[in-house]
Design an enzyme around this catalytic site. Structure first.
Site, PDB file in Angstrom:
ATOM      1  N   CYS A   2       0.870  -1.269   0.064  1.00 14.87           N
ATOM      2  CA  CYS A   2       0.034  -0.181  -0.066  1.00 14.87           C
ATOM      3  C   CYS A   2       0.948   1.272   0.062  1.00 14.87           C
ATOM      4  CB  CYS A   2      -0.818   0.085   1.155  1.00 14.87           C
ATOM      5  SG  CYS A   2      -2.306  -1.330   1.255  1.00 14.87           S
ATOM      6  N   ARG A  27       3.955  -0.404  -4.981  1.00 14.12           N
ATOM      7  CA  ARG A  27       3.765  -0.790  -3.486  1.00 14.12           C
ATOM      8  C   ARG A  27       2.349  -1.640  -3.183  1.00 14.12           C
ATOM      9  NH1 ARG A  27       6.655   1.959   0.188  1.00 14.12           N
ATOM     10  NH2 ARG A  27       5.526   1.376   1.940  1.00 14.12           N
ATOM     11  N   TRP A  74      -2.649  -2.917  -1.395  1.00 20.26           N
ATOM     12  CA  TRP A  74      -2.195  -4.366  -1.786  1.00 20.26           C
ATOM     13  C   TRP A  74      -3.079  -4.946  -0.590  1.00 20.26           C
ATOM     14  CZ3 TRP A  74       0.171  -8.213   1.232  1.00 20.26           C
ATOM     15  CH2 TRP A  74       0.466  -9.354   0.462  1.00 20.26           C
ATOM     16  N   ASN A 100      -1.561   2.386   5.374  1.00 17.36           N
ATOM     17  CA  ASN A 100      -0.521   1.430   5.151  1.00 17.36           C
ATOM     18  C   ASN A 100       0.002   0.630   6.261  1.00 17.36           C
ATOM     19  OD1 ASN A 100       2.888   1.515   4.037  1.00 17.36           O
ATOM     20  ND2 ASN A 100       1.746  -0.113   3.991  1.00 17.36           N
ATOM     21  N   GLY A 101      -0.289  -0.516   6.334  1.00 14.25           N
ATOM     22  CA  GLY A 101      -0.050  -1.238   7.614  1.00 14.25           C
ATOM     23  C   GLY A 101      -0.964  -2.267   7.923  1.00 14.25           C
ATOM     24  N   GLU A 482      18.373 -16.910  -8.510  1.00 16.52           N
ATOM     25  CA  GLU A 482      17.868 -15.671  -8.656  1.00 16.52           C
ATOM     26  C   GLU A 482      17.086 -15.431 -10.123  1.00 16.52           C
ATOM     27  OE1 GLU A 482      17.070 -13.033  -7.197  1.00 16.52           O
ATOM     28  OE2 GLU A 482      17.017 -11.205  -8.721  1.00 16.52           O
ATOM     29  N   LYS A 486      13.486 -14.476 -10.775  1.00 21.75           N
ATOM     30  CA  LYS A 486      12.966 -13.401 -11.848  1.00 21.75           C
ATOM     31  C   LYS A 486      11.861 -13.950 -12.777  1.00 21.75           C
ATOM     32  CE  LYS A 486      14.021 -10.391 -10.449  1.00 21.75           C
ATOM     33  NZ  LYS A 486      14.693 -10.655  -8.961  1.00 21.75           N
ATOM     34  N   GLU A 489       8.354 -14.384 -11.148  1.00 20.53           N
ATOM     35  CA  GLU A 489       7.816 -13.005 -10.829  1.00 20.53           C
ATOM     36  C   GLU A 489       7.299 -12.313 -11.948  1.00 20.53           C
ATOM     37  OE1 GLU A 489      11.328 -11.153  -8.793  1.00 20.53           O
ATOM     38  OE2 GLU A 489       9.642 -10.394  -7.355  1.00 20.53           O
ATOM     39  N   HIS A 505      19.187 -35.886  -7.733  1.00 19.58           N
ATOM     40  CA  HIS A 505      18.599 -36.366  -6.555  1.00 19.58           C
ATOM     41  C   HIS A 505      17.174 -36.039  -6.651  1.00 19.58           C
ATOM     42  CE1 HIS A 505      22.292 -37.458  -4.543  1.00 19.58           C
ATOM     43  NE2 HIS A 505      22.704 -36.320  -5.222  1.00 19.58           N
ATOM     44  N   LYS A 604       6.210  -4.118  -4.023  1.00 19.29           N
ATOM     45  CA  LYS A 604       7.746  -3.945  -3.809  1.00 19.29           C
ATOM     46  C   LYS A 604       7.977  -4.068  -2.493  1.00 19.29           C
ATOM     47  CE  LYS A 604      11.502  -2.405  -5.948  1.00 19.29           C
ATOM     48  NZ  LYS A 604      12.404  -3.679  -6.709  1.00 19.29           N
TER      49      LYS A 604
HETATM   50  C1  AGP Z   1      12.751  -9.333  -5.908  1.00 17.31           C
HETATM   51  O1  AGP Z   1      12.494  -9.347  -7.279  1.00 17.31           O
HETATM   52  C2  AGP Z   1      11.444  -9.429  -5.182  1.00 17.31           C
HETATM   53  N1  AGP Z   1      10.488  -8.472  -5.460  1.00 17.31           N
HETATM   54  C3  AGP Z   1      11.671  -9.719  -3.609  1.00 17.31           C
HETATM   55  O2  AGP Z   1      11.955 -10.995  -3.510  1.00 17.31           O
HETATM   56  C4  AGP Z   1      12.424  -8.684  -2.870  1.00 17.31           C
HETATM   57  O3  AGP Z   1      13.858  -9.056  -3.143  1.00 17.31           O
HETATM   58  C5  AGP Z   1      12.092  -9.077  -1.268  1.00 17.31           C
HETATM   59  O4  AGP Z   1      10.866  -8.775  -0.860  1.00 17.31           O
HETATM   60  C6  AGP Z   1      13.011  -8.322  -0.369  1.00 17.31           C
HETATM   61  O5  AGP Z   1      12.750  -6.869  -0.704  1.00 17.31           O
HETATM   62  P1  AGP Z   1      13.945  -6.130   0.073  1.00 17.31           P
HETATM   63  O6  AGP Z   1      15.173  -5.967  -0.566  1.00 17.31           O
HETATM   64  O7  AGP Z   1      13.382  -4.500  -0.178  1.00 17.31           O
HETATM   65  O8  AGP Z   1      14.015  -6.266   1.535  1.00 17.31           O
END
Ligand code: AGP
Length: 609
Positions: A2, A27, A74, A100-101, A482, A486, A489, A505, A604
């Site tokens: 949010c 957000r 969100w 937000n929270g 990673e 990506k 996501e 395995h 984010k």
């Molecule tokens: C990364 O592509 C993600 N959106 C997510 O995993 C992110 O890295 C994670 O939420 C941690 O966020 P931060 O680095 O802001 O703490």
């Protein structure tokens, strides 16, 4: 999760509210709303969907006035719906709140308020604020908000306007970020800097427990007891252009391309040219402090955790220090065995991730020294940690982290080399070689990015896949994780990252001709073993896409596709190898028509546990 904004000044509030919300859409983006005050009347517009949907609604239902607040959501409590969208109103529709929270005791509060006759319209936790403030409002909105906040448990960044006191916004913060932007004759509030960057670079960071009153005359900050709090105004050095797409079709693509310069900025000022000495003055770590540390624990979430995993390998290799990486959410509740000789390194782009923040608190409570590697200046974790190293990547708007990751890695390399140097593990010659190789990375990244058309062609061939596997050994393994993250996501293709040796395995059972297998096969001491894994995949009909070092002809005979990266020291290869994987995920997502900068269900900054 949010985002909230607010405006008070001589102009119409709506243009800033909408523009600010667009900048905060990363957000959360399942519903949005705004509210303004004009001539003592409240005007509210909200809807399910993105800010673009809100804009369409506003064409037919504009909200006038030069005082206003806004929200992009969100969902946590209550599904995305018109009723659950913010702003939320009290029973008499005299005041509205954006938040937000998470209010943890909202069920209990809601029941008590209902018993006292309040009528709830939504399923959100936020609505309790509106009714609590309503109950406490006796001619002073500031006091009513302060009283209401005393009743809630949880986290909040909130803003309130009321037609009973039409010349002000009350804003408060506890656990969720909130800043005040100071313009010429106007004030802004926002969850994050990009929202206000175009209007001002002068900001006040609110701290937990702060309640601010914004009027046309200026802002005043108090604590919950009503005592004034003196706040500083900080200058933001980010250039307003950095929060724009700058001609790229998506922020993710722009941010991928920004990596060479971002890494240059990360290194800048931290390496002494002649001596190759690395220094992080901001950490206040003396040589004796460094030698006194007997263990390093990285803690983070998601992509940042992958940077921590490389940190584990690097600290063991360069500094010969026991090191490990912990998921922040596990670490904080697991009774970790740490003490004053442990260095806890929290890695976080946003500096607001709830679990990483909790891990920092836990580390400090156990007597460890907790430092942060962070991108957002003035963020909560940056301020709660014992020391902070900023990555200097500039704002990262795309939800999928790219430049934040490579700049985090750059800091991790510098720290590990510095520890190796100070602990007399690395010789001067070894240090100089590593530092020089690191300094060359930005230019090699530029070269890597020239391979973009090849990556796009590969994306064209595999974008219809439903599953994929990413394999790597050593420092290639975190990059496999990673790369897979990506892809998941942004393209919604199921992807798994595995240590290549583990494939046999279990995951090998999944391999068939429809399964793209991305293999990190850059030069190094595990190269022959990786080639063995490539053969195993090929023998089962899998399609191999290899990321290999320039000049490797052997791999071209075995893999279906090869993406070449420039040669560098083996341990630095992750910095180059991750970039084609970011591009691969990006182009696959483009071809699948996905919402790249705002993937479904994601936000984010994850400010909830
Ligand atoms: C990364 O592509 C993600 N959106 C997510 O995993 C992110 O890295 C994670 O939420 C941690 O966020 P931060 O680095 O802001 O703490």
């Amino acid at each position: 999760m949010c985002g909230i904004v607010g405006y008070i000044g001589p102009k119409a509030a709506l243009p800033f509210l909408v523009e600010g919300l667009k900048k905060l859409e990363y957000r959360g983006y399942d519903s949005a709303g705004v509210a303004t005050l004009e001539a003592g009347e409240l005007h509210v517009s909200k809807c399910v969907g993105k800010i673009a949907d809100l804009e369409t609604l506003l064409l037919t239902k504009p909200v006038p006035g030069s005082i206003g607040i806004g929200h992009t959501r969100w969902a946590t409590h209550g599904q995305p719906s018109h009723l659950n969208s913010h702003p939320h109103e009290d029973c008499k529709s005299e005041l509205v709140v954006v938040h937000n929270g998470i209010i943890e005791n909202f069920l209990e509060l809601r029941q008590e308020l209902q018993e006292r006759g309040h009528v709830f319209r939504s399923a959100t936790d936020t609505e309790v604020f509106a009714h609590l403030i309503e109950e406490n409002l006796q001619g002073d909105l500031l006091k009513a908000v302060q009283q209401a906040l005393k009743a809630v448990k949880g986290t909040y960044a909130l803003a309130v306007i009321s037609k009973k006191e039409p010349g002000k916004i009350i804003a408060a913060r506890s656990g969720s970020p909130l800043i005040i932007g100071h313009g010429e004759d106007e004030l802004f509030i926002a969850s994050d800097i990009p929202a206000i960057l175009k209007y001002t670079s002068r900001v006040t960071y609110l701290d937990n427990g702060d309640v601010a009153e914004l009027t046309p005359e200026g802002s005043r900050v108090f604590n919950l007891a009503g005592d004034p709090v003196i706040k500083e105004i900080s200058l933001i050095s980010w250039d307003p252009e950095s929060a724009e797409k700058g001609g790229y079709s998506h922020f993710m693509l722009k941010e991928i391309h920004e990596q060479p310069n971002a890494i240059r900025k990360t290194i800048e000022g931290r390496v002494r040219a002649e001596s190759h000495e690395i220094h992080f003055d901001e950490l206040n770590l003396s040589d004796a402090d460094i030698r006194g540390i007997n263990r390093v624990v990285f803690t983070a979430c998601g992509t940042s955790w992958h940077a921590g995993l490389i940190g584990e390998y690097l600290f063991e290799q360069y500094a010969r220090l026991p090191a490990e990486v912990e998921y922040a959410a596990e670490f904080r509740y697991r009774h970790p065995i740490i003490d004053d000789k442990t260095l806890v390194v929290a890695i976080t782009q946003s500096g607001e991730t709830a679990d990483t923040l909790g891990a920092v608190w836990e580390a400090k409570a156990q007597g460890a020294r907790a430092i942060a590697i962070c991108n957002v200046v003035g963020s909560t974790i940056a301020r709660e940690a014992d020391g902070v190293v900023y990555t200097n990547a500039g704002p990262e708007i795309g939800v999928a982290s790219t430049k934040a990751f490579t700049t985090q890695l750059t800091i991790v390399y510098l720290l590990a080399i510095m520890f190796g140097q100070k602990r007399a593990i690395l010789t001067e010659l070894e240090t100089a070689k590593l530092v020089n190789d690191l300094i060359e990375i930005p230019q090699k990244l530029e070269e890597t990015l020239l391979g973009e058309p090849i990556v796009e062609e590969i994306a064209e061939k595999i974008y219809g896949a439903t599953n994929s596997l990413y394999l790597g050994r050593g420092k290639g393994f975190p990059i496999a994780l990673e790369g897979a993250l990506k892809l998941k996501e942004v393209s919604y293709i199921h992807a798994e990252g595995y240590p290549a040796a583990e494939m046999k395995h279990g995951p090998i059972a999944l391999i068939d001709k429809n399964m793209p297998v991305v293999v990190l096969a850059f030069a190094g001491r595990r190269y022959d073993k990786i080639i063995g894994n490539v053969e195993e995949v090929k023998a089962r009909g899998g399609q191999v896409i290899a990321v290999a070092s320039k000049g490797d002809n052997l791999i071209a005979e075995r893999a279906d596709e090869v993406i070449y990266i420039p040669q560098t020291t083996e341990s630095l290869s992750p910095l180059l190898a991750v970039v084609p994987l970011q591009l691969l995920a990006y182009y696959i997502a483009v071809k699948r028509g996905c919402h790249i900068d705002q993937p479904r269900n994601l936000a984010k900054s994850v400010t909830v546990e």
